[in-house]
Motif scaffolding. Structure first.
Motif, PDB file in Angstrom:
ATOM      1  N   ASP A 151      12.695  -3.746 -40.708  1.00  0.00           N
ATOM      2  CA  ASP A 151      11.482  -4.504 -40.408  1.00  0.00           C
ATOM      3  C   ASP A 151      11.283  -4.622 -38.894  1.00  0.00           C
ATOM      4  O   ASP A 151      12.193  -4.356 -38.113  1.00  0.00           O
ATOM      5  N   ASP A 152      10.067  -4.996 -38.517  1.00  0.00           N
ATOM      6  CA  ASP A 152       9.763  -5.451 -37.165  1.00  0.00           C
ATOM      7  C   ASP A 152       9.890  -4.323 -36.139  1.00  0.00           C
ATOM      8  O   ASP A 152      10.687  -4.397 -35.207  1.00  0.00           O
ATOM      9  N   HIS A 197      -0.445  -6.990 -39.061  1.00  0.00           N
ATOM     10  CA  HIS A 197       0.687  -7.345 -38.207  1.00  0.00           C
ATOM     11  C   HIS A 197       0.434  -8.729 -37.603  1.00  0.00           C
ATOM     12  O   HIS A 197      -0.672  -9.021 -37.157  1.00  0.00           O
ATOM     13  N   PRO A 198       1.458  -9.593 -37.571  1.00  0.00           N
ATOM     14  CA  PRO A 198       1.222 -10.950 -37.068  1.00  0.00           C
ATOM     15  C   PRO A 198       0.924 -11.027 -35.580  1.00  0.00           C
ATOM     16  O   PRO A 198       0.286 -11.992 -35.128  1.00  0.00           O
ATOM     17  N   TYR A 228       4.772  -3.644 -38.853  1.00  0.00           N
ATOM     18  CA  TYR A 228       4.695  -4.931 -39.545  1.00  0.00           C
ATOM     19  C   TYR A 228       5.919  -5.744 -39.154  1.00  0.00           C
ATOM     20  O   TYR A 228       6.885  -5.213 -38.578  1.00  0.00           O
ATOM     21  N   ASP A 229       5.869  -7.033 -39.472  1.00  0.00           N
ATOM     22  CA  ASP A 229       6.976  -7.941 -39.156  1.00  0.00           C
ATOM     23  C   ASP A 229       6.959  -9.064 -40.186  1.00  0.00           C
ATOM     24  O   ASP A 229       6.436 -10.146 -39.950  1.00  0.00           O
ATOM     25  N   VAL A 230       7.538  -8.803 -41.347  1.00  0.00           N
ATOM     26  CA  VAL A 230       7.480  -9.777 -42.430  1.00  0.00           C
ATOM     27  C   VAL A 230       8.206 -11.063 -42.060  1.00  0.00           C
ATOM     28  O   VAL A 230       7.772 -12.164 -42.409  1.00  0.00           O
ATOM     29  N   LYS A 252       5.544 -13.118 -50.697  1.00  0.00           N
ATOM     30  CA  LYS A 252       5.482 -12.331 -51.934  1.00  0.00           C
ATOM     31  C   LYS A 252       6.218 -11.010 -51.776  1.00  0.00           C
ATOM     32  O   LYS A 252       6.952 -10.580 -52.668  1.00  0.00           O
ATOM     33  N   LEU A 253       6.010 -10.360 -50.624  1.00  0.00           N
ATOM     34  CA  LEU A 253       6.723  -9.107 -50.384  1.00  0.00           C
ATOM     35  C   LEU A 253       8.230  -9.324 -50.459  1.00  0.00           C
ATOM     36  O   LEU A 253       8.953  -8.576 -51.124  1.00  0.00           O
TER      37      LEU A 253
END
Length: 264
Positions: A151-152, A197-198, A228-230, A252-253
Motif C-alpha cells: 500500500d501507499d 487517493h486521500p 492509493y493509501d488505504v 470495506k476494502l
C-alpha cells in the motif's frame, strides 16, 4: 460470510469515530531516533503471540531518509500506530473473530515469528530494499499461505516495487484487478474500484494482484494498492479529515482483504 451495509451497522464503522477507538498505549505514538541507519527505536516491543488476530506491519531497510545515523522519515512506519489500532477495532465490531485491539506487531520478512500472523501490511515499497534473507522469507511466507497488503505508493515508485517483487517471484507479475474478483465480494460487495487517493487530487487507485502461477483463478497472495493509501483513511478516521463515505469505503476494502485471506 455476508454483511449488512454500513447504515445497518449503526455507523459503528462510520469513520471509526468518536467513540470506538481508544488511544494507543503511551510510548506508541510515533517513531523516533534510530542508530546507524537501523530501525526506529520508539515503537513498543511486540506482544507475545496469544492466538488472537493481531495486525502485523512489515519493517524494512529503506533507500532514503537517513541522516547522521537517524531516520527522519521512517517509510515503513507511515500511518503507524493509529491505522494499526483502528483497523482491528473495525474487525472486532463487525466479525466474531478474536481480535487484539491493544497492540500490533512489527516484523521483518525474514523473522520466523511472521508465520504466526497470516495477514500483514507493507507500505511505501518505492523505498523497500529487502535483503536476500528477507526475499526468501517473503517467498516462503506467501507460498505457505500468508497474505500481504502492499500500500501507499504512487507514480514512479512502482519501478522499485516491481524490481523487488521480481526478486521474490521471478516468474510472477502483478495482474490488474477488476471488481468481479472474489476479494471484492468476500464480505462487502464492492461494485467499483474507483477510489480516490486521500492526498493527491486527481489520482485514482489501481489494484493489482500477485497470484499463484500467475493465474487469477488461483489464490491471491498479494493485493497491491497502487496510487492509493488505504491506511491513510484508517489513520485519520477519528479526525474527520476525510469524508465519511471515503473512509468507510477504505475500511470495506480492508475487511474484504482480511476475510478473503482467512477463507482461502
Amino acid at each position: 460470510m455476508r454483511s449488512y451495509e454500513l447504515s445497518a451497522i449503526g455507523y459503528g464503522l462510520l469513520a471509526i469515530g468518536y467513540w470506538l477507538v481508544a488511544p494507543p498505549p503511551a510510548g506508541a505514538q510515533r517513531f523516533g531516533r534510530s542508530v546507524n541507519g537501523g530501525e526506529a527505536l520508539s515503537a513498543p516491543p511486540n506482544p507475545p503471540y496469544d492466538g488472537r488476530f493481531t495486525y502485523a506491519r512489515i519493517k524494512f531497510t529503506q533507500s532514503c531518509c537517513v541522516q547522521g545515523g537517524e531516520y527522519w522519515d521512517v517509510k515503513w512506519g507511515h500511518d503507524y500506530p493509529r491505522s494499526d489500532f483502528h483497523f482491528p477495532k473495525i474487525l472486532q465490531e463487525l466479525t466474531s473473530m478474536r481480535v487484539r485491539t491493544d497492540a500490533s506487531v512489527i516484523l521483518t520478512l525474514d523473522d520466523p515469528e511472521l508465520f504466526k500472523y497470516p495477514f500483514a501490511y507493507l507500505c511505501e515499497p518505492g523505498y523497500w530494499l529487502p535483503s536476500e534473507s528477507e526475499v526468501a522469507g517473503m517467498r516462503n511466507y506467501l507460498l505457505k499461505g500468508g497474505f500481504l497488503i502492499i500500500d501507499d505508493f504512487v507514480g514512479n515508485h512502482w519501478y522499485n516495487f516491481e524490481e523487488q517483487m521480481r526478486r521474490v517471484f521471478p516468474l510472477l507479475r502483478p495482474i490488474p484487478m477488476t471488481a468481479d474478483h472474489p476479494i471484492f465480494d468476500s464480505f462487502y460487495r464492492i461494485p467499483s474500484l474507483e477510489f480516490a487517493h486521500p492526498n493527491y487530487p486527481g489520482i485514482t487507485a489501481k489494484f493489482y494482484g500477485i497470484f499463484e502461477d500467475n493465474d487469477p483463478k488461483k489464490r491471491l497472495m498479494v493485493i497491491v494498492n497502487y496510487d492509493y493509501d488505504v491506511s491513510e483513511y484508517w489513520e485519520f478516521s477519528d479526525e474527520g479529515w476525510f469524508p465519511i463515505d471515503l473512509t468507510n469505503e477504505a475500511y470495506k476494502l480492508g475487511v474484504n482483504y482480511l476475510i478473503y485471506a482467512f477463507s482461502r
